[in-house]
Write an enzyme that holds these catalytic residues in place. Sequence first.
Site, PDB file in Angstrom:
ATOM      1  CD  GLU A 266      -2.460  -0.929   2.874  1.00  0.00           C
ATOM      2  OE1 GLU A 266      -1.975  -0.171   3.732  1.00  0.00           O
ATOM      3  OE2 GLU A 266      -3.422  -1.657   3.094  1.00  0.00           O
ATOM      4  N   PRO A 267       1.668   1.479  -1.006  1.00  0.00           N
ATOM      5  CG  PRO A 267       3.162   1.146  -2.730  1.00  0.00           C
ATOM      6  CD  PRO A 267       1.833   0.722  -2.240  1.00  0.00           C
ATOM      7  N   GLY A 268       1.953   4.964  -0.547  1.00  0.00           N
ATOM      8  CA  GLY A 268       1.379   6.270  -0.842  1.00  0.00           C
ATOM      9  C   GLY A 268       2.477   7.199  -1.323  1.00  0.00           C
ATOM     10  CB  CYS A 334       0.733  35.329  12.833  1.00  0.00           C
ATOM     11  SG  CYS A 334       0.209  36.449  11.539  1.00  0.00           S
TER      12      CYS A 334
HETATM   13  C1  LIG Z   1      -2.666   1.747   6.565  1.00  0.00           C
HETATM   14  C2  LIG Z   1      -1.720   2.560   5.760  1.00  0.00           C
HETATM   15  N1  LIG Z   1      -1.366   2.096   4.546  1.00  0.00           N
HETATM   16  C3  LIG Z   1      -0.517   2.803   3.754  1.00  0.00           C
HETATM   17  C4  LIG Z   1       0.015   4.011   4.173  1.00  0.00           C
HETATM   18  C5  LIG Z   1       0.925   4.748   3.228  1.00  0.00           C
HETATM   19  O1  LIG Z   1       2.208   4.886   3.732  1.00  0.00           O
HETATM   20  P1  LIG Z   1       3.373   5.458   2.813  1.00  0.00           P
HETATM   21  O2  LIG Z   1       2.885   6.726   2.224  1.00  0.00           O
HETATM   22  O3  LIG Z   1       4.495   5.657   3.770  1.00  0.00           O
HETATM   23  O4  LIG Z   1       3.681   4.442   1.790  1.00  0.00           O
HETATM   24  C6  LIG Z   1      -0.300   4.515   5.436  1.00  0.00           C
HETATM   25  C7  LIG Z   1       0.286   5.773   5.910  1.00  0.00           C
HETATM   26  O5  LIG Z   1       0.037   6.276   6.973  1.00  0.00           O
HETATM   27  C8  LIG Z   1      -1.195   3.770   6.262  1.00  0.00           C
HETATM   28  O6  LIG Z   1      -1.556   4.209   7.465  1.00  0.00           O
END
Ligand SMILES: Cc1ncc(COP(=O)(O)O)c(C=O)c1O
Length: 383
Positions: A266-268, A334
């Site tokens: 699950e990369p973001g 501020c």
């Molecule tokens: C459940 C879950 N999956 C995936 C991610 C994505 O993480 P990243 O952006 O570090 O890959 C997060 C980030 O908080 C998460 O909480």
Amino acid sequence: MPLFAFDDATCRALAEAHGTPCFAYSAAVAAEQFTALRDVLPRRVRLAYAVKANPHPALLRCFAGLGASFDCASIGELDRVEALGLPPGRTFFAGPGKRGPELSKALAMGVRVQAEGWEDLARLDALATGEVAVNLRVHPAFDLDEGNRIIGGTGPSAFGVDEEEVPALLARAASLRHVRIRGLHVFAASNQRDAAKLLAIHDAVLDLAKRLHQAHGLVFEQVDLGGGLGIPYAPEEAPLDLATFGQGLSDLLAAHPWFTGELILEPGRFLAGPCGLYLARVVRSKESRGTRFAILEGGINHLLRPLLTGQAFPVKAVGKGPGEGPTTLAGPLCTSLDRLGEVRLPALEAGDLLAFGQAGAYGLNEGMTHFLSHPVPPEIWVA
Ligand SMILES: Cc1ncc(COP(=O)(O)O)c(C=O)c1O
């Protein structure tokens, strides 16, 4: 992938066309980053983009078109993914505080829920009318990401079920009428660019799954390894070695023949970060007691990460040649907390354009946009 999604000429053109401050995202870079990762993954590894990194609809459509699944963590994110019109089974729903309407929506959409504790299981069971498969999110007893603050170590956690509590929870779950635990979810890395460390964490997660499988007869259709794939935020930081990572995942699957299901990543940050730039102009520069300040059109209202992590985004002064001096980047808010970093830049004056790279993930959507009521910057999708 370069730290900056657009060259100087494009930055200048975007700033002139759309005004500043603004965010700009490159469709080409987003697609390239997605396919670069997807292409090294074994067939049994699925990519689910973590929407929280950047929920821009065009970015979601871009990843959906490339076959992504999606990891959501709120009803708002579920709404955005629902708008993509994907078939059921392409969406996950995590989060430590899921409310009734969110769970109802997840059920209606056929979303796979990452159950974080008894309440998620019981509430889903009460709402469901037929069998519902869920993944159990476990807070492991191991910490292989060296105390990363975002992960939170092995201490108390709001996330998941503590590993040692799992047997009691499973005993309780035996009474559920509809909900069945068919997967494991562990999130144990953040912004990790070292493939060997990521693989060690994933190996430990598969070991945990194996122990649960052996001790409790759980059959895992899925093991969700969470996100955490890192990107460089400075020129000297090496990127994640994708070939090593992909090969390592193949080796892991081979080393765990008992597991015949699917791995989920699950990369973001990794997928969304490189496509984005934040563009802001210098409003004024000043010297205060020996420190050179550049005060910008936006600060932590648009980019909060430097304050949260102490690390600046990579930044360039568009169209200015080399020549560097220590500069404190301040925003217009501020509060003395409104800083985007201590960086090295050429001498700056009012009107100069700065471009912050890697701002496609945890950029505007993590900023404190309401604080001081400055206008929310536009987000430009460059197809
Ligand atoms: C459940 C879950 N999956 C995936 C991610 C994505 O993480 P990243 O952006 O570090 O890959 C997060 C980030 O908080 C998460 O909480």
